[in-house]
Design an enzyme around this catalytic site. Sequence first.
Site, PDB file in Angstrom:
ATOM      1  N   CYS A 132       0.847  -1.187   0.000  1.00  0.00           N
ATOM      2  CA  CYS A 132       0.000   0.000   0.000  1.00  0.00           C
ATOM      3  C   CYS A 132       0.885   1.241   0.000  1.00  0.00           C
ATOM      4  O   CYS A 132       1.803   1.351   0.819  1.00  0.00           O
ATOM      5  CB  CYS A 132      -0.874  -0.013   1.244  1.00  0.00           C
ATOM      6  SG  CYS A 132      -1.836   1.483   1.479  1.00  0.00           S
ATOM      7  N   CYS A 147      -8.689  -5.272  -9.616  1.00  0.00           N
ATOM      8  CA  CYS A 147      -8.258  -4.256 -10.574  1.00  0.00           C
ATOM      9  C   CYS A 147      -7.762  -3.052  -9.767  1.00  0.00           C
ATOM     10  O   CYS A 147      -8.559  -2.323  -9.187  1.00  0.00           O
ATOM     11  CB  CYS A 147      -9.459  -3.903 -11.445  1.00  0.00           C
ATOM     12  SG  CYS A 147      -9.077  -2.769 -12.760  1.00  0.00           S
ATOM     13  N   CYS A 201      -7.372  -0.759   1.499  1.00  0.00           N
ATOM     14  CA  CYS A 201      -6.361  -1.314   2.402  1.00  0.00           C
ATOM     15  C   CYS A 201      -6.991  -1.576   3.763  1.00  0.00           C
ATOM     16  O   CYS A 201      -7.655  -0.710   4.334  1.00  0.00           O
ATOM     17  CB  CYS A 201      -5.210  -0.310   2.528  1.00  0.00           C
ATOM     18  SG  CYS A 201      -4.001  -0.766   3.777  1.00  0.00           S
ATOM     19  N   CYS A 215      -4.940   1.130   6.466  1.00  0.00           N
ATOM     20  CA  CYS A 215      -5.156   2.583   6.463  1.00  0.00           C
ATOM     21  C   CYS A 215      -6.464   2.965   5.792  1.00  0.00           C
ATOM     22  O   CYS A 215      -6.804   4.143   5.761  1.00  0.00           O
ATOM     23  CB  CYS A 215      -3.983   3.313   5.815  1.00  0.00           C
ATOM     24  SG  CYS A 215      -3.896   3.131   4.017  1.00  0.00           S
ATOM     25  N   CYS A 249       0.386   3.220   3.586  1.00  0.00           N
ATOM     26  CA  CYS A 249       0.895   2.792   4.885  1.00  0.00           C
ATOM     27  C   CYS A 249       1.965   1.707   4.790  1.00  0.00           C
ATOM     28  O   CYS A 249       2.540   1.329   5.810  1.00  0.00           O
ATOM     29  CB  CYS A 249      -0.254   2.298   5.755  1.00  0.00           C
ATOM     30  SG  CYS A 249      -0.992   0.764   5.175  1.00  0.00           S
TER      31      CYS A 249
HETATM   32 ZN   LIG Z   1      -2.706   1.153   3.571  1.00  0.00          ZN
END
Ligand SMILES: [Zn+2]
Length: 133
Positions: free
Chosen positions: A47, A118, A95, A98, A50
């Site tokens: 991510c 996607c 995510c 976060c 984070c």
């Molecule tokens: Zn994240």
Amino acid sequence: MPESDKSEQDWKRDLSPNQYKVLREHATEYPGTSPLNDEKRHGVYRCAGCGQPLYASDTKYESGSGWPSFWEPLPGAVETSTDYKLAYPRTEVHCASCKGHLGHVFDDGPQPTGKRYCMNGVAMSFEPETKSD
Ligand SMILES: [Zn+2]
């Protein structure tokens, strides 16, 4: 500070304008613009908000959509919600750590899952596997 306690001001400071638009405002990057589309090395996709590991490179495949696509996230890495922004509902993917928006998941992916995650490339960073030999 835990990522989930960050204010929008904090995110604006820590992310690039394009990352902010996707992760925090649910924008979608233009297809075919992410360098991660052509990323073929072994490693982990994290991510961009984070740093949480989201996808392993061995679940990435070429969907032809213009966005980096995966058939399975790492266990517990992402969460989903229903997105009614278009005329038909889509399943939004974010995510788990976060809550940053990553992309959408569709049911037209390859086996074994049949899923197509996607993703917006700008919402992720790639970490190549370092060879120990
Ligand atoms: Zn994240």
